[in-house]
Scaffold this active site. Sequence first.
Site, PDB file in Angstrom:
ATOM      1  N   GLU A 263       0.793  -1.228   0.000  1.00 62.96           N
ATOM      2  CA  GLU A 263       0.000   0.000   0.000  1.00 62.96           C
ATOM      3  C   GLU A 263       0.824   1.276   0.000  1.00 62.96           C
ATOM      4  O   GLU A 263       0.478   2.244   0.678  1.00 62.96           O
ATOM      5  CB  GLU A 263      -0.932  -0.023   1.210  1.00 62.96           C
ATOM      6  CG  GLU A 263      -0.233   0.042   2.598  1.00 62.96           C
ATOM      7  CD  GLU A 263       0.168  -1.302   3.193  1.00 62.96           C
ATOM      8  OE1 GLU A 263       0.347  -2.274   2.437  1.00 62.96           O
ATOM      9  OE2 GLU A 263       0.308  -1.365   4.424  1.00 62.96           O
ATOM     10  N   HIS A 287      -8.005  -4.065  -1.232  1.00 62.86           N
ATOM     11  CA  HIS A 287      -7.263  -4.149   0.032  1.00 62.86           C
ATOM     12  C   HIS A 287      -6.225  -3.018   0.127  1.00 62.86           C
ATOM     13  O   HIS A 287      -6.200  -2.276   1.115  1.00 62.86           O
ATOM     14  CB  HIS A 287      -6.598  -5.526   0.136  1.00 62.86           C
ATOM     15  CG  HIS A 287      -5.779  -5.720   1.372  1.00 62.86           C
ATOM     16  ND1 HIS A 287      -6.257  -6.362   2.490  1.00 62.86           N
ATOM     17  CD2 HIS A 287      -4.513  -5.347   1.667  1.00 62.86           C
ATOM     18  CE1 HIS A 287      -5.312  -6.374   3.423  1.00 62.86           C
ATOM     19  NE2 HIS A 287      -4.237  -5.769   2.947  1.00 62.86           N
ATOM     20  N   GLU A 288      -5.403  -2.886  -0.901  1.00 58.39           N
ATOM     21  CA  GLU A 288      -4.347  -1.859  -0.840  1.00 58.39           C
ATOM     22  C   GLU A 288      -4.953  -0.462  -0.812  1.00 58.39           C
ATOM     23  O   GLU A 288      -4.457   0.422  -0.109  1.00 58.39           O
ATOM     24  CB  GLU A 288      -3.365  -2.010  -2.007  1.00 58.39           C
ATOM     25  CG  GLU A 288      -2.715  -3.393  -2.147  1.00 58.39           C
ATOM     26  CD  GLU A 288      -2.204  -4.014  -0.855  1.00 58.39           C
ATOM     27  OE1 GLU A 288      -1.848  -3.258   0.059  1.00 58.39           O
ATOM     28  OE2 GLU A 288      -2.177  -5.254  -0.763  1.00 58.39           O
ATOM     29  N   HIS A 291      -6.083   0.471   2.631  1.00 61.46           N
ATOM     30  CA  HIS A 291      -4.989   0.911   3.503  1.00 61.46           C
ATOM     31  C   HIS A 291      -4.809   2.434   3.472  1.00 61.46           C
ATOM     32  O   HIS A 291      -4.187   3.001   4.382  1.00 61.46           O
ATOM     33  CB  HIS A 291      -3.660   0.277   3.072  1.00 61.46           C
ATOM     34  CG  HIS A 291      -3.370  -1.055   3.684  1.00 61.46           C
ATOM     35  ND1 HIS A 291      -3.336  -1.261   5.037  1.00 61.46           N
ATOM     36  CD2 HIS A 291      -3.057  -2.256   3.123  1.00 61.46           C
ATOM     37  CE1 HIS A 291      -3.020  -2.536   5.280  1.00 61.46           C
ATOM     38  NE2 HIS A 291      -2.846  -3.166   4.134  1.00 61.46           N
ATOM     39  N   GLU A 310      -3.693  -4.488   9.319  1.00 61.88           N
ATOM     40  CA  GLU A 310      -4.144  -5.518   8.380  1.00 61.88           C
ATOM     41  C   GLU A 310      -5.545  -6.057   8.681  1.00 61.88           C
ATOM     42  O   GLU A 310      -6.299  -6.350   7.750  1.00 61.88           O
ATOM     43  CB  GLU A 310      -3.126  -6.658   8.316  1.00 61.88           C
ATOM     44  CG  GLU A 310      -1.749  -6.218   7.789  1.00 61.88           C
ATOM     45  CD  GLU A 310      -1.774  -5.619   6.377  1.00 61.88           C
ATOM     46  OE1 GLU A 310      -2.772  -5.807   5.649  1.00 61.88           O
ATOM     47  OE2 GLU A 310      -0.790  -4.947   6.014  1.00 61.88           O
ATOM     48  N   ASP A 367       9.366 -10.506   9.768  1.00 61.02           N
ATOM     49  CA  ASP A 367       9.121 -11.337   8.586  1.00 61.02           C
ATOM     50  C   ASP A 367       8.863 -12.794   8.979  1.00 61.02           C
ATOM     51  O   ASP A 367       8.148 -13.508   8.283  1.00 61.02           O
ATOM     52  CB  ASP A 367      10.301 -11.269   7.614  1.00 61.02           C
ATOM     53  CG  ASP A 367      10.383  -9.906   6.940  1.00 61.02           C
ATOM     54  OD1 ASP A 367       9.326  -9.335   6.613  1.00 61.02           O
ATOM     55  OD2 ASP A 367      11.510  -9.407   6.750  1.00 61.02           O
ATOM     56  N   TYR A 375      -4.592 -10.506   9.899  1.00 63.40           N
ATOM     57  CA  TYR A 375      -5.559 -10.182   8.844  1.00 63.40           C
ATOM     58  C   TYR A 375      -6.943 -10.726   9.176  1.00 63.40           C
ATOM     59  O   TYR A 375      -7.916  -9.983   9.248  1.00 63.40           O
ATOM     60  CB  TYR A 375      -5.125 -10.810   7.507  1.00 63.40           C
ATOM     61  CG  TYR A 375      -3.897 -10.210   6.877  1.00 63.40           C
ATOM     62  CD1 TYR A 375      -2.619 -10.489   7.358  1.00 63.40           C
ATOM     63  CD2 TYR A 375      -4.002  -9.373   5.764  1.00 63.40           C
ATOM     64  CE1 TYR A 375      -1.488  -9.968   6.760  1.00 63.40           C
ATOM     65  CE2 TYR A 375      -2.877  -8.837   5.155  1.00 63.40           C
ATOM     66  CZ  TYR A 375      -1.624  -9.130   5.660  1.00 63.40           C
ATOM     67  OH  TYR A 375      -0.499  -8.603   5.067  1.00 63.40           O
TER      68      TYR A 375
HETATM   69  N1  BES Z   1       1.027  -4.432   3.747  1.00 65.12           N
HETATM   70  C1  BES Z   1       0.792  -5.715   3.207  1.00 65.12           C
HETATM   71  C2  BES Z   1       2.033  -6.406   2.717  1.00 65.12           C
HETATM   72  C3  BES Z   1       3.118  -6.583   3.757  1.00 65.12           C
HETATM   73  C4  BES Z   1       2.829  -6.863   5.072  1.00 65.12           C
HETATM   74  C5  BES Z   1       4.432  -6.466   3.380  1.00 65.12           C
HETATM   75  C6  BES Z   1       3.856  -6.994   6.008  1.00 65.12           C
HETATM   76  C7  BES Z   1       5.437  -6.608   4.314  1.00 65.12           C
HETATM   77  C8  BES Z   1       5.158  -6.870   5.632  1.00 65.12           C
HETATM   78  C9  BES Z   1      -0.229  -5.657   2.074  1.00 65.12           C
HETATM   79  O1  BES Z   1      -1.235  -4.728   2.272  1.00 65.12           O
HETATM   80  C10 BES Z   1      -0.909  -6.990   2.003  1.00 65.12           C
HETATM   81  O2  BES Z   1      -1.503  -7.373   2.971  1.00 65.12           O
HETATM   82  N2  BES Z   1      -0.845  -7.665   0.864  1.00 65.12           N
HETATM   83  C11 BES Z   1      -1.534  -8.915   0.656  1.00 65.12           C
HETATM   84  C12 BES Z   1      -2.823  -8.632  -0.065  1.00 65.12           C
HETATM   85  C13 BES Z   1      -3.991  -9.465   0.336  1.00 65.12           C
HETATM   86  C14 BES Z   1      -4.199  -9.633   1.803  1.00 65.12           C
HETATM   87  C15 BES Z   1      -5.263  -8.956  -0.324  1.00 65.12           C
HETATM   88  C16 BES Z   1      -0.635  -9.814  -0.183  1.00 65.12           C
HETATM   89  O3  BES Z   1       0.458  -9.392  -0.551  1.00 65.12           O
HETATM   90  O4  BES Z   1      -1.000 -10.946  -0.450  1.00 65.12           O
HETATM   91 ZN    ZN Z   2      -2.524  -5.197   3.839  1.00 66.56          ZN
END
Ligand code: BES
Ligand code: ZN
Length: 593
Positions: A263, A287-288, A291, A310, A367, A375
């Site tokens: 996002e 989703h993004e 955010h 999330e 990570d 989520y």
């Molecule tokens: N912000 C996250 C991605 C992220 C989280 C990167 C933690 C690094 C550390 C992003 O908004 C996300 O949740 N992406 C998901 C999308 C899905 C839940 C719709 C993805 O990448 O799958």
């Molecule tokens: Zn997210």
Amino acid sequence: MSRLDPHSCFDATQPRTRRLRLRLSVDFQERRLTGTVVLELAEPASGTLDLDTKGLEIHSARGQSGGEIPFHLGDEEPILGRRLRLDLPPGTREIAIEYRTSPEAVALQWLAPEQTEGKRHPFLFSQCQAIHARTMVPVQDSPRVRVSYAAEITVPAPLVAVMSAGPAGERPGPKAGTRTFLFDMPQPIPPYLLALAVGDLESRDLSPRSRVFSEPATVERAAWEFAGIEEMILKAEGLFGPYEWDRYDMIVLPPAFPYGGMENPRMTFLTPTLLAGDRSLVDVVAHELAHSWTGNLVTNATIDHFWLNEGSTTYAERRIQEALHGEEAAVLGWALGQKALDQEMERFGPDSPLTRLRTDLKGIDPDDAFSSVPYEKGARLLALIERTAGRERFDRFLRDYIAIFRFTSITSEEWLAFLQEKLPGVAEQAQVRAWLYEPGIPANAPVFRSRALEELTTLAERWAQGARPAPQQIAAWKPREMLVYMQRLPREMAHADCRALDDLLGLTGRGNYEILVEWLVIAAGSDYEPVFGRLREVLTRVGRMKYLRPLYKALGGHPRTRALAHDIFAAASPGYHSLSRRVVESMIGKYTA
Ligand code: BES
Ligand code: ZN
């Protein structure tokens, strides 16, 4: 010393950075960013200022009048990197730090031309969440420290740079064959939202405030896939209040991007696996986009409150879905999320502290703690509160929450206090404390039902008894319905059944990666050789961790697929993002032994 963030040496008693001015040049040969960052302080200060760095070479630090500022780099700490301690002379208003990044910087993925669609130019993208901004810039790398920024990014002339900021012009670079792109981000953001991508980029306008960037070869497909973006923004504004970031642009990255979406404000980063050709995967964009309110306006104070980002955004994503496509569509979204949550609960076990919403990740790499729990458990908590308070009251609560906390970074406790103030009694009735502080999924979790979901579930559960969907039924399925059906099929099948399923649903040739990967997971788990070629292709091309994880896991089930996994990984891993590589290494490491 007052450390409020277990993953940063940010100290609340020290001066605060208010704005960054970056001047960086992008060197694809050396795989480094080289240049200067100026940190503007909130007020003139003196004494100790600690910054986070990881892998950075610091060349000098100077005050606003050019005087040297003494500095010292601390010892390398495994997760956090090295503290950069500056000793500011009285009256310091800004600090210019000359530095360069390491070729191994986790935030930066450098792609060779072969890893791009066009195959002619290299590509660079950043991914700073959660604690990788410090591998790109020396900063107070805690989401509590919000900064605005300006940037001048110099790149090889044919390439284009984009950032999580507004474009502010472009000029010839300092050396022949270079171009400098200017950016300005007037709103204060947490450092994890700093973002940069450089490549052979084109763009197409989608609405007066939105355009999509990508390599020339995919830009038309991207423009078609995301053509509905303005309608989505309007629905989201109706739910959560005005969109505050001026433009909503997107960039479709090369397939090595390790996430579905990120996002980054004003410039959402997306995986090209969303380009299914039927607009069926735009929920990731919802989703993004969501955010922009939950996460970017109201931000988690530290990664221990990640569910605020999330969980709220997953809830918001499903509300946007409902507003666009109706309740049945949203119920399917909840059902897909439930699967992810169930698998995660199985992986961690019901008593694991990683299944709490409010976590305590001191000493743990964010990570490594990443999962669907914040989520899906988080989104379910909000849905429960909605049901307890009633939708109208809850929607007012949400809008107030965003309006009150906009441009701040908050904790779960601040969120809870606000809930108790605005919706008295609801927190107790819904047992919100148990949701926040205890592991597992409480018994009062909301359940999401629909006719379609029940029918798909029954049909899939009768697979072993020989029940098969009729061709007309299949023809009427939307991609999500097929996915829900497939998720409920056995994970291991006889080869004749694999063949029958593939023939029935036409799976191996699919362009929709959600369906394709679900199929390949079943096929890999069944040691079904006819798909090995396709598996290799997918695992070599795509770096999205959401797909690598289940595929490599499924390959662990049989000796022949284990060997295949090692073989594919050996060939494909140089192209993976370092995060993806680490995740897969630890998975297949487990099954050699
Ligand atoms: N912000 C996250 C991605 C992220 C989280 C990167 C933690 C690094 C550390 C992003 O908004 C996300 O949740 N992406 C998901 C999308 C899905 C839940 C719709 C993805 O990448 O799958
Ligand atoms: Zn997210």
